[in-house]
Enzyme design. Structure first.
Site, PDB file in Angstrom:
ATOM      1  N   ARG A 159       0.832  -1.205   0.000  1.00 25.40           N
ATOM      2  CA  ARG A 159       0.000   0.000   0.000  1.00 25.40           C
ATOM      3  C   ARG A 159       0.866   1.255   0.000  1.00 25.40           C
ATOM      4  O   ARG A 159       0.587   2.240   0.680  1.00 25.40           O
ATOM      5  CB  ARG A 159      -0.940   0.014   1.208  1.00 25.40           C
ATOM      6  CG  ARG A 159      -1.857  -1.170   1.310  1.00 25.40           C
ATOM      7  CD  ARG A 159      -2.844  -1.249   0.140  1.00 25.40           C
ATOM      8  NE  ARG A 159      -3.734  -2.381   0.312  1.00 25.40           N
ATOM      9  CZ  ARG A 159      -3.478  -3.618  -0.127  1.00 25.40           C
ATOM     10  NH1 ARG A 159      -2.353  -3.861  -0.796  1.00 25.40           N
ATOM     11  NH2 ARG A 159      -4.328  -4.595   0.070  1.00 25.40           N
ATOM     12  N   SER A 234     -11.124  -0.147   3.485  1.00 17.14           N
ATOM     13  CA  SER A 234     -10.226  -0.497   4.595  1.00 17.14           C
ATOM     14  C   SER A 234      -9.497   0.750   5.084  1.00 17.14           C
ATOM     15  O   SER A 234      -8.781   1.397   4.309  1.00 17.14           O
ATOM     16  CB  SER A 234      -9.212  -1.546   4.140  1.00 17.14           C
ATOM     17  OG  SER A 234      -9.868  -2.728   3.747  1.00 17.14           O
ATOM     18  N   GLU A 330      -4.392   3.384   6.299  1.00 17.71           N
ATOM     19  CA  GLU A 330      -4.180   3.214   4.861  1.00 17.71           C
ATOM     20  C   GLU A 330      -4.705   4.426   4.109  1.00 17.71           C
ATOM     21  O   GLU A 330      -4.237   4.765   3.037  1.00 17.71           O
ATOM     22  CB  GLU A 330      -4.903   1.939   4.413  1.00 17.71           C
ATOM     23  CG  GLU A 330      -4.759   1.594   2.960  1.00 17.71           C
ATOM     24  CD  GLU A 330      -5.435   0.277   2.625  1.00 17.71           C
ATOM     25  OE1 GLU A 330      -6.106   0.211   1.578  1.00 17.71           O
ATOM     26  OE2 GLU A 330      -5.316  -0.684   3.400  1.00 17.71           O
TER      27      GLU A 330
END
Length: 334
Positions: A159, A234, A330
């Site tokens: 990520r 998320s 994230e």
């Protein structure tokens, strides 16, 4: 150029902040003209699906709407496509599947635009964007110069990418290139619940379209629709730990869920850690932790970005207190 534009409908959390100046960018020539005429700081906004606004942005908002899908080059076994940065990611996945090009099927239904995908190195169900990334074209927002980035230039991580670190906020990604398979597709069904969903669908020998349908079904069963309940998918990364920390945690928590990685490291599902701390389904005023997936923080209506951030901080504190692990967001917090 719009003045004092609400960004409520331009971010999937549904946070009502306002931009002093806002403009849709539909071509490279238009972008060049904006850069010449306006010296103020710039911020590029795609689908707004991975951002949390905590205050009104002070920059000019450049909404990426550069479109286009085309074949760049191809061989008997592979094809490279060139996609405009403003294209919707899932619609591009569907376009690839319609043409029987493989490699992105596990990334089905991820919200956002193509231009934002490399920044985050989006990933799901055992596949990351870096696995199909062939390169991208961008405009330097400071100099106005064109730049091209190869897979090595992108410095992808979990990520993560150079576009999220050293080059954060410095580029406008105009086009992204993906290298896909034309035949003999590599089918990836071992991660998460894909195999279980395929069994439910009574598919024993799946193709790439079957994998996509399974992923879509899983995501829709677990994740709220941002149009109905504000969220950014998320919110936290899945933490990685070394073998020493893993052994210590597993001894204390025998039911610990994990995925073994290379180099004797282990990835822990952040959703499981959060659930174990009692946050799943818990609501604090206008925000909460989604009842079907603890990784997802939701705006029930009228929340500010600070409300979401406060909830995230409390979750991070409780996970750290119980497991000794500090979760990392994230989502891009602004």
């Amino acid at each position: 150029m719009l003045i004092h534009q609400s960004l409520f409908s331009y971010n999937s959390f549904g946070i009502d902040v306002h931009a002093d100046l806002f403009t849709a960018v539909r071509s490279i020539d238009q972008l060049a003209e904006i850069l010449i005429k306006h010296s103020q700081p710039k911020m590029v906004l795609g689908g707004g699906s991975n951002v949390l606004f905590t205050h009104d942005p002070e920059s000019i908002i450049l909404h990426n709407q550069i479109l286009g899908k085309e074949v760049f080059r191809q061989s008997d076994t592979q094809i490279v496509v060139r996609i405009g940065g403003g294209e919707n990611w899932h619609q591009v996945v569907l376009w690839c599947l319609e043409n029987n090009w493989g490699g992105v099927e596990n990334l089905s239904l991820i919200p956002g635009t193509v231009g934002a995908a490399p920044i985050q190195n989006i990933g799901a169900y055992g596949v990351e964007l870096k696995d199909v990334f062939f390169g991208l074209d961008a405009i330097d927002l400071t100099t106005g110069q064109s730049r091209h980035f190869s897979p090595n230039d992108a410095q992808f991580g979990y990520r993560d990418s150079i576009f999220k670190r050293e080059l954060k906020g410095k580029l406008f990604i105009t086009h992204v290139y993906f290298q896909l398979s034309r035949n003999n597709h590599q089918i990836n069904t071992e991660y998460g619940a894909i195999r279980e969903m395929l069994d439910q669908l009574q598919i024993s020998q799946p193709g790439i379209q079957d994998v996509s349908r399974a992923v879509v079904a899983i995501r829709r069963s677990k994740l709220p629709d941002p149009k109905e309940l504000g969220n950014a998918g998320s919110f936290f990364k899945n933490p990685e730990i070394d073998a020493v920390a893993f052994d210590r945690l597993q001894a204390k928590f025998p039911s610990l869920v994990f995925y073994a990685l290379d180099n004797n490291r282990f990835k822990l599902p952040a959703g499981w850690l959060i659930d174990q701390c009692g946050w799943k389904g818990k609501r604090l005023g206008p925000v909460g932790c989604y009842e079907k997936q603890a990784l997802v923080l939701v705006n029930y209506g009228g929340a500010t970005g600070q409300d979401v951030l406060n909830l995230a901080s409390r979750i991070m504190d409780s996970v750290e207190e119980r497991f000794g692990i500090r979760l990392e967001p994230e989502v891009n917090i602004l």
